[in-house]
Motif scaffolding. Structure first.
Motif, PDB file in Angstrom:
ATOM      1  N   SER A  94     -22.758 -64.756  36.720  1.00  0.00           N
ATOM      2  CA  SER A  94     -21.695 -65.506  36.064  1.00  0.00           C
ATOM      3  C   SER A  94     -20.443 -64.650  35.916  1.00  0.00           C
ATOM      4  O   SER A  94     -20.526 -63.424  35.789  1.00  0.00           O
ATOM      5  CB  SER A  94     -22.146 -65.951  34.671  1.00  0.00           C
ATOM      6  N   LEU A  95     -19.304 -65.294  35.895  1.00  0.00           N
ATOM      7  CA  LEU A  95     -18.019 -64.624  35.711  1.00  0.00           C
ATOM      8  C   LEU A  95     -18.095 -63.696  34.500  1.00  0.00           C
ATOM      9  O   LEU A  95     -18.525 -64.103  33.429  1.00  0.00           O
ATOM     10  CB  LEU A  95     -16.920 -65.664  35.509  1.00  0.00           C
ATOM     11  N   GLY A  96     -17.715 -62.438  34.691  1.00  0.00           N
ATOM     12  CA  GLY A  96     -17.692 -61.469  33.608  1.00  0.00           C
ATOM     13  C   GLY A  96     -19.010 -60.762  33.368  1.00  0.00           C
ATOM     14  O   GLY A  96     -19.065 -59.819  32.574  1.00  0.00           O
ATOM     15  N   GLN A  97     -20.074 -61.168  34.043  1.00  0.00           N
ATOM     16  CA  GLN A  97     -21.373 -60.541  33.841  1.00  0.00           C
ATOM     17  C   GLN A  97     -21.365 -59.126  34.415  1.00  0.00           C
ATOM     18  O   GLN A  97     -20.805 -58.875  35.478  1.00  0.00           O
ATOM     19  CB  GLN A  97     -22.466 -61.377  34.501  1.00  0.00           C
ATOM     20  N   ARG A  98     -21.986 -58.196  33.693  1.00  0.00           N
ATOM     21  CA  ARG A  98     -22.030 -56.795  34.101  1.00  0.00           C
ATOM     22  C   ARG A  98     -23.344 -56.494  34.808  1.00  0.00           C
ATOM     23  O   ARG A  98     -24.407 -56.898  34.361  1.00  0.00           O
ATOM     24  CB  ARG A  98     -21.899 -55.910  32.865  1.00  0.00           C
ATOM     25  N   PHE A  99     -23.238 -55.780  35.924  1.00  0.00           N
ATOM     26  CA  PHE A  99     -24.396 -55.347  36.688  1.00  0.00           C
ATOM     27  C   PHE A  99     -24.297 -53.853  36.946  1.00  0.00           C
ATOM     28  O   PHE A  99     -23.192 -53.317  37.092  1.00  0.00           O
ATOM     29  CB  PHE A  99     -24.473 -56.060  38.045  1.00  0.00           C
ATOM     30  N   ARG A 100     -25.434 -53.193  37.036  1.00  0.00           N
ATOM     31  CA  ARG A 100     -25.490 -51.785  37.434  1.00  0.00           C
ATOM     32  C   ARG A 100     -26.085 -51.722  38.836  1.00  0.00           C
ATOM     33  O   ARG A 100     -27.208 -52.159  39.066  1.00  0.00           O
ATOM     34  CB  ARG A 100     -26.337 -50.968  36.477  1.00  0.00           C
ATOM     35  N   ILE A 101     -25.298 -51.178  39.774  1.00  0.00           N
ATOM     36  CA  ILE A 101     -25.751 -50.948  41.146  1.00  0.00           C
ATOM     37  C   ILE A 101     -26.250 -49.516  41.221  1.00  0.00           C
ATOM     38  O   ILE A 101     -25.566 -48.589  40.770  1.00  0.00           O
ATOM     39  CB  ILE A 101     -24.605 -51.154  42.150  1.00  0.00           C
ATOM     40  N   GLN A 102     -27.459 -49.330  41.791  1.00  0.00           N
ATOM     41  CA  GLN A 102     -28.016 -47.994  41.949  1.00  0.00           C
ATOM     42  C   GLN A 102     -28.332 -47.729  43.423  1.00  0.00           C
ATOM     43  O   GLN A 102     -28.792 -48.628  44.128  1.00  0.00           O
ATOM     44  CB  GLN A 102     -29.286 -47.829  41.118  1.00  0.00           C
ATOM     45  N   PHE A 103     -28.067 -46.505  43.833  1.00  0.00           N
ATOM     46  CA  PHE A 103     -28.366 -46.058  45.187  1.00  0.00           C
ATOM     47  C   PHE A 103     -29.165 -44.769  45.072  1.00  0.00           C
ATOM     48  O   PHE A 103     -28.732 -43.816  44.425  1.00  0.00           O
ATOM     49  CB  PHE A 103     -27.069 -45.823  45.963  1.00  0.00           C
ATOM     50  N   GLN A 104     -30.352 -44.766  45.668  1.00  0.00           N
ATOM     51  CA  GLN A 104     -31.227 -43.589  45.656  1.00  0.00           C
ATOM     52  C   GLN A 104     -31.391 -43.099  47.079  1.00  0.00           C
ATOM     53  O   GLN A 104     -31.800 -43.864  47.956  1.00  0.00           O
ATOM     54  CB  GLN A 104     -32.594 -43.959  45.077  1.00  0.00           C
ATOM     55  N   ARG A 105     -31.052 -41.845  47.310  1.00  0.00           N
ATOM     56  CA  ARG A 105     -31.231 -41.249  48.626  1.00  0.00           C
ATOM     57  C   ARG A 105     -31.959 -39.932  48.453  1.00  0.00           C
ATOM     58  O   ARG A 105     -31.560 -39.095  47.639  1.00  0.00           O
ATOM     59  CB  ARG A 105     -29.884 -41.011  49.307  1.00  0.00           C
TER      60      ARG A 105
END
Length: 136
Positions: A94-105
């Motif tokens: 939804s508009l304004g919703q916060r997400f955390r993107i994670q990248f593991q290498r």
């Protein structure tokens, strides 16, 4: 001594539709080597698309093996290279919703390179997520 990418001298960035594909630096997690993350806020109700790029170099992009890989997808992470084109992960919300993107290498035993991309909702609007894994 096996040759491979120097993971300690690398910076990762998220580029996505919410930021007009401008580089947004990911933060390292000091408690988990190889893990970086970035919080984003959705700018529309239609979702956002993103890729991960190493060292602000478009020739070193990470992307899913399936274009617009989204919620519930478990797809291989490809790259780093310049072959991703429009292949991107897709976050729905939804508009304004916060997400955390994670990248593991990380470097696996024997020197192979392993990558995973995941994200999760960080607000009270719900919990959703996806994980993609692959060898780069």
């Amino acid at each position: 001594n096996e040759e491979g990418p120097d993971l300690t001298a690398t910076k990762y960035y998220v580029v996505g539709s919410w930021s007009d594909w401008e580089f947004r630096a990911m933060e390292e997690d000091p408690s988990m080597p190889g893990l970086v993350s970035l919080d984003i806020w959705l700018t529309s109700n239609y979702g956002v698309d993103f890729q991960i790029v190493r060292n602000t170099d478009w020739d070193q992009a990470f992307y899913p093996s399936v274009p617009r890989a989204g919620d519930g997808s478990s797809v291989e992470v490809l790259g780093p290279d310049d072959l991703g084109g429009e292949a991107a992960w897709r976050i729905e919300g939804s508009l304004g919703q916060r997400f955390r993107i994670q990248f593991q290498r990380s470097r696996e035993a024997g020197g192979s390179d392993s990558c995973a991309v995941s994200w999760r909702a960080m607000s009270g609007l719900g919990t959703s997520g996806s994980t993609s894994e692959g060898a780069a």
